[in-house]
Write a protein that holds these residues in place. Sequence first.
Motif, PDB file in Angstrom:
ATOM      1  N   GLU A 271      31.307  45.380  13.572  1.00 12.55           N
ATOM      2  CA  GLU A 271      31.848  46.639  14.068  1.00 12.55           C
ATOM      3  C   GLU A 271      31.318  46.934  15.468  1.00 12.55           C
ATOM      4  N   GLY A 272      31.924  47.929  16.101  1.00  9.81           N
ATOM      5  CA  GLY A 272      31.494  48.321  17.435  1.00  9.81           C
ATOM      6  C   GLY A 272      32.630  48.211  18.434  1.00  9.81           C
ATOM      7  N   ASP A 273      32.638  49.104  19.406  1.00  6.49           N
ATOM      8  CA  ASP A 273      33.680  49.134  20.429  1.00  6.49           C
ATOM      9  C   ASP A 273      33.108  48.581  21.731  1.00  6.49           C
ATOM     10  N   TRP A 274      33.772  47.585  22.284  1.00  9.37           N
ATOM     11  CA  TRP A 274      33.308  46.963  23.534  1.00  9.37           C
ATOM     12  C   TRP A 274      33.498  47.884  24.731  1.00  9.37           C
ATOM     13  N   TYR A 275      34.467  48.801  24.656  1.00 11.36           N
ATOM     14  CA  TYR A 275      34.841  49.590  25.837  1.00 11.36           C
ATOM     15  C   TYR A 275      33.761  50.612  26.196  1.00 11.36           C
ATOM     16  N   ASP A 276      33.326  50.577  27.474  1.00 13.65           N
ATOM     17  CA  ASP A 276      32.352  51.570  27.930  1.00 13.65           C
ATOM     18  C   ASP A 276      32.502  51.936  29.403  1.00 13.65           C
ATOM     19  N   ASP A 277      33.524  51.429  30.083  1.00 11.85           N
ATOM     20  CA  ASP A 277      33.662  51.693  31.518  1.00 11.85           C
ATOM     21  C   ASP A 277      35.146  51.674  31.883  1.00 11.85           C
ATOM     22  N   TRP A 278      35.662  52.815  32.351  1.00  8.68           N
ATOM     23  CA  TRP A 278      37.085  52.922  32.673  1.00  8.68           C
ATOM     24  C   TRP A 278      37.502  51.952  33.768  1.00  8.68           C
ATOM     25  N   ARG A 279      36.548  51.497  34.579  1.00 13.73           N
ATOM     26  CA  ARG A 279      36.906  50.649  35.722  1.00 13.73           C
ATOM     27  C   ARG A 279      37.423  49.275  35.321  1.00 13.73           C
ATOM     28  N   VAL A 280      37.390  48.987  34.034  1.00 16.60           N
ATOM     29  CA  VAL A 280      37.990  47.745  33.562  1.00 16.60           C
ATOM     30  C   VAL A 280      39.486  47.701  33.878  1.00 16.60           C
ATOM     31  N   ILE A 281      40.104  48.860  34.118  1.00 17.48           N
ATOM     32  CA  ILE A 281      41.532  48.874  34.441  1.00 17.48           C
ATOM     33  C   ILE A 281      41.813  48.221  35.786  1.00 17.48           C
ATOM     34  N   ASP A 282      40.780  47.908  36.550  1.00 16.42           N
ATOM     35  CA  ASP A 282      40.980  47.177  37.797  1.00 16.42           C
ATOM     36  C   ASP A 282      41.692  45.844  37.532  1.00 16.42           C
ATOM     37  N   TYR A 283      41.455  45.286  36.359  1.00 18.42           N
ATOM     38  CA  TYR A 283      42.124  44.032  36.007  1.00 18.42           C
ATOM     39  C   TYR A 283      43.633  44.209  35.843  1.00 18.42           C
ATOM     40  N   LEU A 284      44.092  45.446  35.678  1.00 20.30           N
ATOM     41  CA  LEU A 284      45.511  45.683  35.462  1.00 20.30           C
ATOM     42  C   LEU A 284      46.322  45.604  36.744  1.00 20.30           C
ATOM     43  N   LEU A 285      45.650  45.527  37.888  1.00 18.07           N
ATOM     44  CA  LEU A 285      46.376  45.328  39.134  1.00 18.07           C
ATOM     45  C   LEU A 285      47.084  43.984  39.097  1.00 18.07           C
ATOM     46  N   GLU A 286      48.338  43.982  39.464  1.00 17.79           N
ATOM     47  CA  GLU A 286      49.122  42.750  39.428  1.00 17.79           C
ATOM     48  C   GLU A 286      48.808  41.896  40.642  1.00 17.79           C
ATOM     49  N   ASP A 287      48.495  40.622  40.403  1.00 17.92           N
ATOM     50  CA  ASP A 287      48.178  39.697  41.485  1.00 17.92           C
ATOM     51  C   ASP A 287      49.461  39.149  42.102  1.00 17.92           C
ATOM     52  N   THR A 288      49.408  38.916  43.418  1.00 20.50           N
ATOM     53  CA  THR A 288      50.581  38.382  44.123  1.00 20.50           C
ATOM     54  C   THR A 288      50.486  36.870  44.317  1.00 20.50           C
ATOM     55  N   GLN A 289      49.325  36.299  44.024  1.00 21.88           N
ATOM     56  CA  GLN A 289      49.149  34.861  44.216  1.00 21.88           C
ATOM     57  C   GLN A 289      50.059  34.074  43.279  1.00 21.88           C
ATOM     58  N   LYS A 290      50.773  33.106  43.840  1.00 18.62           N
ATOM     59  CA  LYS A 290      51.661  32.263  43.038  1.00 18.62           C
ATOM     60  C   LYS A 290      50.809  31.244  42.290  1.00 18.62           C
ATOM     61  N   ILE A 291      51.051  31.118  40.987  1.00 20.16           N
ATOM     62  CA  ILE A 291      50.256  30.232  40.146  1.00 20.16           C
ATOM     63  C   ILE A 291      50.942  28.875  40.022  1.00 20.16           C
ATOM     64  N   ASP A 292      50.185  27.836  40.335  1.00 20.68           N
ATOM     65  CA  ASP A 292      50.686  26.467  40.202  1.00 20.68           C
ATOM     66  C   ASP A 292      50.353  25.974  38.798  1.00 20.68           C
ATOM     67  N   GLY A 293      51.378  25.676  38.032  1.00 27.02           N
ATOM     68  CA  GLY A 293      51.157  25.245  36.657  1.00 27.02           C
ATOM     69  C   GLY A 293      51.020  23.747  36.482  1.00 27.02           C
ATOM     70  N   GLU A 294      50.911  23.011  37.574  1.00 26.54           N
ATOM     71  CA  GLU A 294      50.784  21.558  37.471  1.00 26.54           C
ATOM     72  C   GLU A 294      49.512  21.196  36.704  1.00 26.54           C
ATOM     73  N   ILE A 295      49.668  20.450  35.628  1.00 31.52           N
ATOM     74  CA  ILE A 295      48.535  20.127  34.770  1.00 31.52           C
ATOM     75  C   ILE A 295      48.559  18.685  34.295  1.00 31.52           C
ATOM     76  N   VAL A 296      49.709  18.023  34.398  1.00 33.78           N
ATOM     77  CA  VAL A 296      49.881  16.719  33.759  1.00 33.78           C
ATOM     78  C   VAL A 296      48.916  15.685  34.309  1.00 33.78           C
ATOM     79  N   HIS A 297      48.792  15.596  35.632  1.00 31.94           N
ATOM     80  CA  HIS A 297      47.910  14.583  36.225  1.00 31.94           C
ATOM     81  C   HIS A 297      46.469  14.796  35.780  1.00 31.94           C
ATOM     82  N   GLU A 298      46.001  16.036  35.828  1.00 36.36           N
ATOM     83  CA  GLU A 298      44.625  16.353  35.438  1.00 36.36           C
ATOM     84  C   GLU A 298      44.402  16.079  33.950  1.00 36.36           C
TER      85      GLU A 298
END
Length: 395
Positions: A348-375
């Motif tokens: 039991e227990g709630d992990w949440y203790d700081d409202w600033r976690v919502i900073d992660y909700l900002l949408e990133d503009t960086q284009k994600i390269d999904g290339e994975i096959v070679h690696e």
Amino acid sequence: MFSIKDIHDLIKACKGGIKIFGFKKRKNAAFTRDLIELKKELIKSKTRPLPTLSIDEKVLIKKIKRKTEELNHSNVTRTKAYFEFYKQHPEIQWAFLGHMVSRNGGWNMTDLKGDFLKGLLDKQSRQYFFSFLERGNWLIFQDAYPQFLLYEESLIRNRKLFHLLPYFNVSVFMETIWNDFWKHGDKYILTIALVINEQSYLEKRVMDNNHFKQTVFETFEYKLQELLSFNHILFPYIKNNKIKLMGQTINQFDSLHERIMLGKRLYSLLFSNDQILKESKSWAFENSHTGSRKDYWPHLFNDVKDYAPGNFYIRRLKKCQLRKGVARIYSPRLDFAWKNVEHEPAEEGDWYDDWRVIDYLLEDTQKIDGEIVHEYCETLEKLELATIAKKAIFL
């Protein structure tokens, strides 16, 4: 109304980055009105008392807990449940993201009984690794799935029921987020909030767990897997009637920040392109999850052993193709590799203790390269060579 201090605090957090989470945002990013509202609601949520339950609500809570428990038997049942829910409620995008990531969890579990890791890790180490993967998979489902069922019941009754989430030990963070989703319908915010929630939920219960620290994270075998970059998340999809792979790699799995950022990148891979999403769903529809890597690459993997026991191990792979005349890599089904586990109740227990976690909700503009096959192909060859080397040393 929002005070000057509210706006100042949020813009300051956005511009300067938040040290507690270890990263900075785009210089010109600005919080939306919705996120300012979320900040206010999250602050209020800390002092919100538990509601008094009606008889009907008590019955509903028992019903949801019972259904969650019924579907939480194994990685296979969990993975299927996510997808079935998504087919009914495609607006809950995390359900499909969770389905695809959970498939990877199953593949990692069966790898422990497959050709490579079974040769590199001793029996006890493989059991420890499986317990770690299984506990995390179980915990996330028993936290996330009741949220989905409560949302579904809210739709049926045409009124929100998220005040009941505390009775499933779900964080007040998610109660606030679900109320916001009911009001605004922002799929992105809900999905990334669920990523934040599930990874934060795991942090105390798995990542900071002394047993897993000693038996997994502090072991040579874990470092070996990091060295071999065996931390790929693979998303198969169908293009021109062929199965393709995209994905991401994480090399700091024990970092909460890195896991959340990985979740954001994986979301972007699946949902930023409608065609990719369609092709990914097509593959998922056509290929039930078994836990075997044969599900996506039957040319390379098989869920039965193609070779006689005791045969001397030889090199079979070259650029993710089998050499002529050699057997496929053994990748068993989950129901054959591991028995179902009876889990202790979640801590039991709630992990949440700081409202600033919502900073992660900002949408990133960086284009994600999904290339994975070679690696990924390089990783398979490294694992094969490591297995051959170990067999040669101990012959």
